[in-house]
Design a protein around this motif. Structure first.
Motif, PDB file in Angstrom:
ATOM      1  N   GLN A  72       0.735  -1.183   0.218  1.00 39.77           N
ATOM      2  CA  GLN A  72      -0.016  -0.027  -0.080  1.00 39.77           C
ATOM      3  C   GLN A  72       1.014   1.228  -0.029  1.00 39.77           C
ATOM      4  OE1 GLN A  72      -2.691  -0.295   3.469  1.00 39.77           O
ATOM      5  NE2 GLN A  72      -4.336  -0.594   1.904  1.00 39.77           N
ATOM      6  N   GLN A  73       0.820   2.242  -0.939  1.00 47.87           N
ATOM      7  CA  GLN A  73       1.312   3.419  -0.731  1.00 47.87           C
ATOM      8  C   GLN A  73       0.081   4.481  -1.017  1.00 47.87           C
ATOM      9  OE1 GLN A  73       4.668   3.774  -3.466  1.00 47.87           O
ATOM     10  NE2 GLN A  73       5.327   1.690  -3.075  1.00 47.87           N
ATOM     11  N   GLY A  74       0.436   5.285  -0.181  1.00 47.08           N
ATOM     12  CA  GLY A  74      -0.641   6.566  -0.024  1.00 47.08           C
ATOM     13  C   GLY A  74      -2.088   6.095   0.013  1.00 47.08           C
ATOM     14  N   GLY A  75      -2.151   5.032   0.762  1.00 43.00           N
ATOM     15  CA  GLY A  75      -3.730   4.582   0.493  1.00 43.00           C
ATOM     16  C   GLY A  75      -4.287   3.612  -0.363  1.00 43.00           C
ATOM     17  N   GLN A  76      -3.693   3.429  -1.430  1.00 40.77           N
ATOM     18  CA  GLN A  76      -3.658   2.755  -2.663  1.00 40.77           C
ATOM     19  C   GLN A  76      -2.706   1.345  -2.729  1.00 40.77           C
ATOM     20  OE1 GLN A  76      -4.061   5.169  -6.103  1.00 40.77           O
ATOM     21  NE2 GLN A  76      -3.508   7.012  -4.875  1.00 40.77           N
ATOM     22  N   TYR A  77      -3.367   0.492  -3.389  1.00 41.40           N
ATOM     23  CA  TYR A  77      -2.809  -0.888  -3.559  1.00 41.40           C
ATOM     24  C   TYR A  77      -1.891  -0.894  -4.559  1.00 41.40           C
ATOM     25  CZ  TYR A  77      -6.306  -3.027  -0.367  1.00 41.40           C
ATOM     26  OH  TYR A  77      -7.181  -3.145   0.655  1.00 41.40           O
ATOM     27  N   VAL A  78      -0.782  -1.244  -4.368  1.00 42.94           N
ATOM     28  CA  VAL A  78       0.153  -1.490  -5.447  1.00 42.94           C
ATOM     29  C   VAL A  78       0.891  -2.676  -5.486  1.00 42.94           C
ATOM     30  CG1 VAL A  78       2.693  -0.874  -6.199  1.00 42.94           C
ATOM     31  CG2 VAL A  78       1.138   0.941  -5.105  1.00 42.94           C
ATOM     32  N   ALA A  79       0.962  -3.508  -6.670  1.00 45.63           N
ATOM     33  CA  ALA A  79       1.537  -4.581  -6.813  1.00 45.63           C
ATOM     34  C   ALA A  79       3.089  -4.629  -7.223  1.00 45.63           C
ATOM     35  CB  ALA A  79       0.907  -5.620  -7.856  1.00 45.63           C
ATOM     36  N   GLN A  80       3.894  -4.561  -6.630  1.00 42.41           N
ATOM     37  CA  GLN A  80       5.239  -4.541  -6.650  1.00 42.41           C
ATOM     38  C   GLN A  80       6.033  -5.831  -7.368  1.00 42.41           C
ATOM     39  OE1 GLN A  80       8.327  -3.366  -3.823  1.00 42.41           O
ATOM     40  NE2 GLN A  80       9.266  -2.320  -5.281  1.00 42.41           N
ATOM     41  N   ILE A  81       6.268  -5.826  -8.745  1.00 43.39           N
ATOM     42  CA  ILE A  81       6.880  -6.974  -9.361  1.00 43.39           C
ATOM     43  C   ILE A  81       7.931  -6.663 -10.057  1.00 43.39           C
ATOM     44  CG2 ILE A  81       5.232  -6.169 -11.607  1.00 43.39           C
ATOM     45  CD1 ILE A  81       4.976  -9.140 -12.103  1.00 43.39           C
ATOM     46  N   TYR A  82       8.815  -7.668  -9.935  1.00 45.88           N
ATOM     47  CA  TYR A  82      10.318  -7.676 -10.404  1.00 45.88           C
ATOM     48  C   TYR A  82      10.618  -8.222 -11.689  1.00 45.88           C
ATOM     49  CZ  TYR A  82      11.124  -6.123  -5.461  1.00 45.88           C
ATOM     50  OH  TYR A  82      11.112  -5.064  -4.473  1.00 45.88           O
ATOM     51  N   PRO A  83      10.852  -7.572 -12.910  1.00 48.00           N
ATOM     52  CA  PRO A  83      10.953  -8.280 -14.269  1.00 48.00           C
ATOM     53  C   PRO A  83      12.578  -8.349 -14.452  1.00 48.00           C
ATOM     54  CG  PRO A  83       9.581  -6.255 -14.541  1.00 48.00           C
ATOM     55  CD  PRO A  83      10.230  -6.229 -13.073  1.00 48.00           C
ATOM     56  N   ALA A  84      13.118  -7.708 -13.586  1.00 48.10           N
ATOM     57  CA  ALA A  84      14.652  -7.645 -13.703  1.00 48.10           C
ATOM     58  C   ALA A  84      15.265  -7.728 -12.408  1.00 48.10           C
ATOM     59  CB  ALA A  84      14.975  -6.339 -14.238  1.00 48.10           C
ATOM     60  N   GLU A  85      16.489  -8.449 -12.223  1.00 39.35           N
ATOM     61  CA  GLU A  85      17.244  -8.135 -10.982  1.00 39.35           C
ATOM     62  C   GLU A  85      18.624  -8.071 -11.398  1.00 39.35           C
ATOM     63  OE1 GLU A  85      18.799 -12.816  -9.797  1.00 39.35           O
ATOM     64  OE2 GLU A  85      16.648 -12.675 -10.029  1.00 39.35           O
ATOM     65  N   LYS A  86      19.593  -7.422 -10.642  1.00 35.45           N
ATOM     66  CA  LYS A  86      20.839  -7.186 -10.762  1.00 35.45           C
ATOM     67  C   LYS A  86      21.663  -8.169 -11.051  1.00 35.45           C
ATOM     68  CE  LYS A  86      22.607  -3.193  -9.395  1.00 35.45           C
ATOM     69  NZ  LYS A  86      22.951  -1.907  -8.466  1.00 35.45           N
ATOM     70  N   GLY A  87      22.972  -8.377 -11.630  1.00 36.57           N
ATOM     71  CA  GLY A  87      24.005  -9.165 -11.857  1.00 36.57           C
ATOM     72  C   GLY A  87      24.605  -9.268 -10.254  1.00 36.57           C
ATOM     73  N   TYR A  88      25.756 -10.227 -10.301  1.00 39.48           N
ATOM     74  CA  TYR A  88      26.305 -10.364  -9.023  1.00 39.48           C
ATOM     75  C   TYR A  88      28.039 -10.760  -9.264  1.00 39.48           C
ATOM     76  CZ  TYR A  88      27.509 -12.647  -4.396  1.00 39.48           C
ATOM     77  OH  TYR A  88      27.856 -12.957  -3.219  1.00 39.48           O
ATOM     78  N   ALA A  89      28.455 -10.269  -8.473  1.00 43.60           N
ATOM     79  CA  ALA A  89      30.231 -10.537  -8.479  1.00 43.60           C
ATOM     80  C   ALA A  89      30.883 -10.553  -7.048  1.00 43.60           C
ATOM     81  CB  ALA A  89      30.680  -9.671  -9.606  1.00 43.60           C
ATOM     82  N   ASP A  90      31.692 -11.371  -6.813  1.00 41.10           N
ATOM     83  CA  ASP A  90      32.505 -11.206  -5.506  1.00 41.10           C
ATOM     84  C   ASP A  90      33.936 -11.530  -6.176  1.00 41.10           C
ATOM     85  OD1 ASP A  90      30.466 -11.489  -3.484  1.00 41.10           O
ATOM     86  OD2 ASP A  90      30.664 -13.609  -3.681  1.00 41.10           O
ATOM     87  N   PHE A  91      34.819 -10.287  -5.866  1.00 42.02           N
ATOM     88  CA  PHE A  91      35.859 -10.124  -6.176  1.00 42.02           C
ATOM     89  C   PHE A  91      37.106 -10.329  -5.160  1.00 42.02           C
ATOM     90  CE2 PHE A  91      34.334  -8.138 -10.238  1.00 42.02           C
ATOM     91  CZ  PHE A  91      35.113  -8.906 -11.081  1.00 42.02           C
ATOM     92  N   GLU A  92      38.180 -10.938  -5.309  1.00 44.81           N
ATOM     93  CA  GLU A  92      39.044 -10.768  -4.258  1.00 44.81           C
ATOM     94  C   GLU A  92      40.332 -10.120  -4.539  1.00 44.81           C
ATOM     95  OE1 GLU A  92      40.874 -14.702  -1.447  1.00 44.81           O
ATOM     96  OE2 GLU A  92      41.917 -14.338  -3.496  1.00 44.81           O
ATOM     97  N   PHE A  93      40.762  -9.346  -3.568  1.00 44.92           N
ATOM     98  CA  PHE A  93      42.014  -8.613  -4.130  1.00 44.92           C
ATOM     99  C   PHE A  93      43.130  -9.078  -2.974  1.00 44.92           C
ATOM    100  CE2 PHE A  93      38.345  -6.323  -5.557  1.00 44.92           C
ATOM    101  CZ  PHE A  93      38.970  -5.636  -6.462  1.00 44.92           C
ATOM    102  N   SER A  94      44.250  -9.537  -3.268  1.00 42.88           N
ATOM    103  CA  SER A  94      45.342 -10.276  -2.375  1.00 42.88           C
ATOM    104  C   SER A  94      46.716  -9.526  -2.613  1.00 42.88           C
ATOM    105  CB  SER A  94      45.064 -11.620  -2.368  1.00 42.88           C
ATOM    106  OG  SER A  94      45.524 -12.205  -3.748  1.00 42.88           O
ATOM    107  N   MET A  95      47.503  -9.761  -1.678  1.00 41.55           N
ATOM    108  CA  MET A  95      48.886  -9.427  -1.990  1.00 41.55           C
ATOM    109  C   MET A  95      49.591 -10.309  -0.815  1.00 41.55           C
ATOM    110  SD  MET A  95      50.633  -5.716  -1.296  1.00 41.55           S
ATOM    111  CE  MET A  95      52.417  -5.650  -2.172  1.00 41.55           C
ATOM    112  N   LYS A  96      50.819 -10.696  -1.561  1.00 38.08           N
ATOM    113  CA  LYS A  96      51.872 -11.659  -0.904  1.00 38.08           C
ATOM    114  C   LYS A  96      52.744 -10.645  -0.308  1.00 38.08           C
ATOM    115  CE  LYS A  96      50.713 -15.810  -3.356  1.00 38.08           C
ATOM    116  NZ  LYS A  96      51.153 -16.726  -3.781  1.00 38.08           N
ATOM    117  N   ASP A  97      53.516 -11.164   0.727  1.00 39.21           N
ATOM    118  CA  ASP A  97      54.640 -10.553   1.465  1.00 39.21           C
ATOM    119  C   ASP A  97      55.436 -11.362   2.029  1.00 39.21           C
ATOM    120  OD1 ASP A  97      55.387  -7.384   2.325  1.00 39.21           O
ATOM    121  OD2 ASP A  97      55.467  -8.776   4.081  1.00 39.21           O
ATOM    122  N   PRO A  98      56.873 -11.262   2.545  1.00 44.57           N
ATOM    123  CA  PRO A  98      57.748 -12.117   3.029  1.00 44.57           C
ATOM    124  C   PRO A  98      57.078 -12.316   4.741  1.00 44.57           C
ATOM    125  CG  PRO A  98      58.875 -10.735   1.922  1.00 44.57           C
ATOM    126  CD  PRO A  98      57.714 -10.291   1.747  1.00 44.57           C
TER     127      PRO A  98
END
Length: 447
Positions: free
Chosen positions: A185-211
């Motif tokens: 409900q928004q402003g006293g009116q009914y709303v049907a929220q529907i998702y025709p799309a979703e975002k992509g996804y990525a996990d990136f690792e950033f690493s560094m080696k040292d003595p």
């Protein structure tokens, strides 16, 4: 068909009592718990299991198929949900134990009660009742229940396994529905929220080696110091804001319910883009609608304060808009990080196809909710998270893959998905079952 919210609550309670927690490491998953849930579904919905064929895919995925008469000529209807849940966290923070499915204060409490065993419940209750009433579909129905949706894909993703299986059998889908969306409900009116799309996804690792070595003899920078600097660089170099069709459609649908300056600007986002950008950037939700986001979420150096780390790393999570890809992100990050920092993709996928808001299937969903809520507004939106629905675009020639349920979400009693005290209002369970009953009845006759 007789609706019984008390029975639905009892059945959801039973599902919650199976702690089907997923984990990125399959060795850490209690697969027997999933098998226990399977047995519970068999006992609770005997007509579904007598009428539909059931098979296990992957580790513990469930695929149900009801072969219809074929009279309608419609491509099959597919409904998906996930059996797995996120970890429950600190039990002492829960008002009621997370895996007892306590029924109290008008709600079913517990992990998975809303995300998303309530979806499984709604599908099964609708079918069980309709079978008892003698319903036979003139089209095929598929149900697909994955088991690792909460870890967002990667190797062994149940969604990939299921779609590959259907592809191998030449199955195409006319309409796919998964979790997400509902009646607001928004402003006293009914709303049907529907998702025709979703975002992509990525996990990136950033690493560094040292003595490494003893902390009493440090160099100018430790590897963790460089990785800390990398975190700042990543946060200072976010991807630019952009307008995409899902965001444009969402803003236009929201405009009548907005107030002040945004109400006017949202009427024509493209024409007002320069004025909108700075405003949207100040709001977390609107900001995420209009850019590929970057979130620094994990970091590690050594295991003890007096040891210089030999390898330090951080992980960021991106949610991608169309136009940005995993490949373009990696190239960008490699161009801005300090020398010696390695960039590695852990897992991810680009933004899936945006489904049509002009299709007959979309109009059918509108007509079903319009029947219950006269005058309701359809609000197509961009889902900022992710679902298993993304896998089905390749086998849905009607471009009708949506994240939507018939559940009322304007009731303040439900909530807490991925949080402590997750719960679902018993009253909304009946709404959701009714929505799927109406969908099963109407789908075969839709033009």
């Amino acid at each position: 068909m007789r609706y019984d919210k008390e029975l639905y609550a009892k059945h959801l309670q039973g599902m919650v009592r199976f702690p089907t927690v997923s984990n990125a490491d399959p060795e850490k998953v209690d697969w027997e718990t999933f098998l226990g849930l399977h047995k519970y579904l068999e006992e609770t919905y005997p007509l579904v299991h007598k009428t539909l064929t059931k098979e296990v895919f992957g580790k513990v995925g469930l695929l149900y198929h009801w072969k219809g008469t074929g009279k309608s000529g419609k491509l099959p209807l597919m409904l998906t949900a996930h059996q797995d849940v996120v970890p429950e966290g600190d039990h002492s923070m829960w008002k009621y134990p997370p895996y007892e499915g306590v029924i109290a204060e008008g709600c079913v409490w517990g992990r998975g009660s809303s995300d998303c065993k309530s979806n499984i419940l709604a599908y099964m209750e609708a079918l069980e009742g309709m079978i008892a009433d003698g319903f036979v579909p003139d089209y095929d129905i598929y149900l697909g229940f994955g088991y690792n949706e909460e870890i967002m894909g990667g190797p062994g993703a149940a969604g990939t396994i299921l779609v590959d299986l259907l592809k191998s059998r030449g199955v195409e889908i006319g309409l796919e529905l998964d979790e997400g969306g509902g009646i607001d409900q928004q402003g006293g009116q009914y709303v049907a929220q529907i998702y025709p799309a979703e975002k992509g996804y990525a996990d990136f690792e950033f690493s560094m080696k040292d003595p490494g070595g003893h902390s009493s003899q440090p160099g100018e920078h430790s590897s963790l110091g460089i990785i800390g600097k990398t975190a700042c660089i990543l946060e200072e170099n976010v991807l630019p804001q952009r307008l995409t069709k899902p965001a444009i459609d969402q803003m236009k649908a929201m405009a009548p319910f907005m107030e002040g300056e945004l109400a006017q600007l949202f009427k024509d986002p493209e024409a007002n883009w320069e004025a909108l950008k700075s405003i949207l950037a100040q709001n977390r939700t609107y900001n995420a609608m209009t850019r590929t986001t970057t979130a620094v979420t994990m970091m590690k150096g050594s295991d003890q304060a007096n040891i210089l780390p030999e390898r330090s790393w951080l992980v960021i999570n991106n949610r991608l808009l169309t136009g940005d890809t995993i490949e373009s992100l990696q190239a960008f990050y490699e161009s801005i990080v300090p020398e010696g920092v390695e960039v590695k993709l852990l897992k991810g996928h680009n933004m899936p196809e945006v489904s049509s808001i002009e299709s007959e299937e979309y109009k059918l969903l509108h007509s079903i909710v319009e029947k219950k809520y006269p005058g309701i507004t359809m609000m197509p939106s961009l889902l900022l998270g992710g679902t298993d629905a993304r896998y089905f675009s390749d086998i849905c020639p009607t471009h009708s893959v949506y994240r939507f349920t018939g559940m009322r979400r304007f009731n303040s009693k439900s909530g807490g998905a991925h949080q402590v005290n997750e719960r679902t209002d018993i009253d909304v369970l009946e709404d959701d079952v009714e929505f799927y009953v109406e969908l099963f009845k109407a789908y075969g006759s839709a033009q």
